[in-house]
Structures are given as structure tokens and as C-alpha cells.
Design a protein around this motif. Structure first.
Motif, mmCIF file in Angstrom:
data_model
loop_
_atom_site.group_PDB
_atom_site.id
_atom_site.type_symbol
_atom_site.label_atom_id
_atom_site.label_comp_id
_atom_site.label_asym_id
_atom_site.label_seq_id
_atom_site.Cartn_x
_atom_site.Cartn_y
_atom_site.Cartn_z
ATOM 1 N N ARG A 53 0.834 -1.204 0.000
ATOM 2 C CA ARG A 53 0.000 0.000 0.000
ATOM 3 C C ARG A 53 0.873 1.261 0.000
ATOM 4 O O ARG A 53 0.553 2.235 -0.667
ATOM 5 C CB ARG A 53 -0.938 0.005 1.202
ATOM 6 N N VAL A 54 1.967 1.235 0.747
ATOM 7 C CA VAL A 54 2.907 2.360 0.785
ATOM 8 C C VAL A 54 3.450 2.617 -0.619
ATOM 9 O O VAL A 54 3.430 3.756 -1.108
ATOM 10 C CB VAL A 54 4.074 2.080 1.763
ATOM 11 N N TYR A 55 3.922 1.584 -1.272
ATOM 12 C CA TYR A 55 4.512 1.736 -2.605
ATOM 13 C C TYR A 55 3.463 2.188 -3.624
ATOM 14 O O TYR A 55 3.749 3.011 -4.488
ATOM 15 C CB TYR A 55 5.182 0.440 -3.042
ATOM 16 N N LYS A 56 2.242 1.670 -3.481
ATOM 17 C CA LYS A 56 1.162 2.083 -4.366
ATOM 18 C C LYS A 56 0.837 3.566 -4.173
ATOM 19 O O LYS A 56 0.633 4.305 -5.140
ATOM 20 C CB LYS A 56 -0.081 1.228 -4.099
ATOM 21 N N GLU A 57 0.808 4.017 -2.914
ATOM 22 C CA GLU A 57 0.538 5.420 -2.590
ATOM 23 C C GLU A 57 1.637 6.328 -3.154
ATOM 24 O O GLU A 57 1.354 7.374 -3.733
ATOM 25 C CB GLU A 57 0.440 5.580 -1.071
ATOM 26 N N LEU A 58 2.890 5.925 -2.982
ATOM 27 C CA LEU A 58 4.010 6.715 -3.503
ATOM 28 C C LEU A 58 3.951 6.833 -5.023
ATOM 29 O O LEU A 58 4.247 7.887 -5.586
ATOM 30 C CB LEU A 58 5.345 6.105 -3.072
ATOM 31 N N GLU A 59 3.549 5.758 -5.665
ATOM 32 C CA GLU A 59 3.436 5.797 -7.124
ATOM 33 C C GLU A 59 2.279 6.699 -7.557
ATOM 34 O O GLU A 59 2.401 7.460 -8.514
ATOM 35 C CB GLU A 59 3.255 4.383 -7.690
ATOM 36 N N ALA A 60 1.178 6.654 -6.817
ATOM 37 C CA ALA A 60 0.037 7.522 -7.126
ATOM 38 C C ALA A 60 0.399 8.996 -6.939
ATOM 39 O O ALA A 60 -0.134 9.865 -7.622
ATOM 40 C CB ALA A 60 -1.160 7.157 -6.242
ATOM 41 N N MET A 61 1.338 9.270 -6.026
ATOM 42 C CA MET A 61 1.807 10.632 -5.780
ATOM 43 C C MET A 61 2.894 11.053 -6.776
ATOM 44 O O MET A 61 3.411 12.161 -6.696
ATOM 45 C CB MET A 61 2.384 10.730 -4.352
ATOM 46 N N ASN A 62 3.245 10.149 -7.686
ATOM 47 C CA ASN A 62 4.329 10.366 -8.660
ATOM 48 C C ASN A 62 5.683 10.580 -7.998
ATOM 49 O O ASN A 62 6.535 11.294 -8.517
ATOM 50 C CB ASN A 62 4.005 11.533 -9.600
ATOM 51 N N ILE A 63 5.878 9.943 -6.851
ATOM 52 C CA ILE A 63 7.146 10.003 -6.133
ATOM 53 C C ILE A 63 8.035 8.837 -6.568
ATOM 54 O O ILE A 63 9.253 8.945 -6.559
ATOM 55 C CB ILE A 63 6.922 9.940 -4.603
ATOM 56 N N THR A 64 7.402 7.733 -6.930
ATOM 57 C CA THR A 64 8.157 6.562 -7.374
ATOM 58 C C THR A 64 7.621 6.074 -8.715
ATOM 59 O O THR A 64 6.525 6.436 -9.142
ATOM 60 C CB THR A 64 8.053 5.396 -6.360
ATOM 61 N N GLU A 65 8.446 5.226 -9.337
ATOM 62 C CA GLU A 65 8.068 4.557 -10.582
ATOM 63 C C GLU A 65 8.413 3.085 -10.414
ATOM 64 O O GLU A 65 9.501 2.764 -9.934
ATOM 65 C CB GLU A 65 8.866 5.126 -11.758
ATOM 66 N N THR A 66 7.507 2.217 -10.807
ATOM 67 C CA THR A 66 7.789 0.789 -10.753
ATOM 68 C C THR A 66 8.131 0.314 -12.156
ATOM 69 O O THR A 66 7.393 0.572 -13.104
ATOM 70 C CB THR A 66 6.581 0.006 -10.202
ATOM 71 N N LYS A 67 9.273 -0.352 -12.255
ATOM 72 C CA LYS A 67 9.712 -0.912 -13.532
ATOM 73 C C LYS A 67 9.600 -2.423 -13.418
ATOM 74 O O LYS A 67 10.271 -3.036 -12.588
ATOM 75 C CB LYS A 67 11.145 -0.485 -13.841
ATOM 76 N N ARG A 68 8.757 -2.985 -14.234
ATOM 77 C CA ARG A 68 8.477 -4.413 -14.172
ATOM 78 C C ARG A 68 9.775 -5.230 -14.241
ATOM 79 O O ARG A 68 10.602 -5.036 -15.120
ATOM 80 C CB ARG A 68 7.549 -4.801 -15.314
ATOM 81 N N GLY A 69 9.929 -6.114 -13.259
ATOM 82 C CA GLY A 69 11.094 -6.980 -13.209
ATOM 83 C C GLY A 69 12.350 -6.324 -12.643
ATOM 84 O O GLY A 69 13.363 -6.990 -12.463
#
Length: 118
Positions: A53-69
């Protein structure tokens, strides 16, 4: 390292604030890779679902980006980090004002105290 959490705010929100604070203090730099969800759950002593949930929230805030793999990374956008700094500063100021007003202090009284502390 298990963290102590406050009871007045959800744990996921406290972890979001912690990561944002680490970014603003340059403990985490633009483009840095965050630990995996499982690694961070162990490090902080919280449930894996909470970290997700933390990582999802950070991504929604455009603070992080998840790169598959590859993992989750701090944004490389200096503009976004500058905006985050302003948002957090305004939020802290508003929380402070709300607290002092609830205790019956005026803004002027507190400004006087703050100016004398400098």
C-alpha cells in the motif's frame, strides 16, 4: 529494525511520510531503487500488504516509478521533488496552526515565540 509507530495515524501513511522525508533529506536520491516489498516489510517490521500500500501510494503521488522486473525507483523529476517539498512544508504549517489554535494560542503569540527561538 522495527520502527515505533504513532497510534494517531495509519502505519502506511507514516511510512509514506518517512520515505518522503528521506527523499527531502537526501537519504534517498533521485533514481534510487527502493528495497523490495518483502525487504522493506522485514526492515520496518510491518505486514507485506502494508508496504504494498505504501509503494502504491508513492506511485500515485508520482514520487516513485515501478519498472516491471526491476523494482521501484524514486522519481528522477526534480520538479516533482520540489513540489513534494512545498506540499510537506504547507502540511506541517497547517498541522501546527491547527494544534496551536486548538490550545488557544494565537498565531501572533506563536510567531513571537518562534522569532525569539531563532
Amino acid at each position: 529494525m522495527t520502527l515505533d509507530f504513532s497510534r494517531d495515524k495509519p502505519i502506511y501513511s507514516q511510512l509514506v511520510d518517512r520515505i518522503c522525508g528521506d527523499i527531502l533529506k537526501d537519504k534517498l536520491l533521485l533514481g534510487d531503487r527502493l528495497p523490495s516489498v518483502r525487504e522493506y516489510a522485514v526492515e520496518t517490521g510491518v505486514n507485506v500488504n502494508t508496504v504494498q500500500r505504501v509503494y502504491k501510494e508513492l506511485e500515485a503521488m508520482n514520487i516513485t516509478e515501478t519498472k516491471r522486473g526491476q523494482g521501484t525507483f524514486i522519481t528522477t523529476s526534480e520538479v516533482r521533488i520540489t513540489a513534494l517539498r512545498e506540499e510537506m512544508k504547507n502540511q506541517l504549517a497547517q498541522n501546527f496552526l491547527t494544534s496551536i489554535e486548538a490550545l488557544g494560542f494565537s498565531k501572533e503569540e506563536m510567531l513571537d515565540v518562534l522569532q525569539n527561538k531563532s
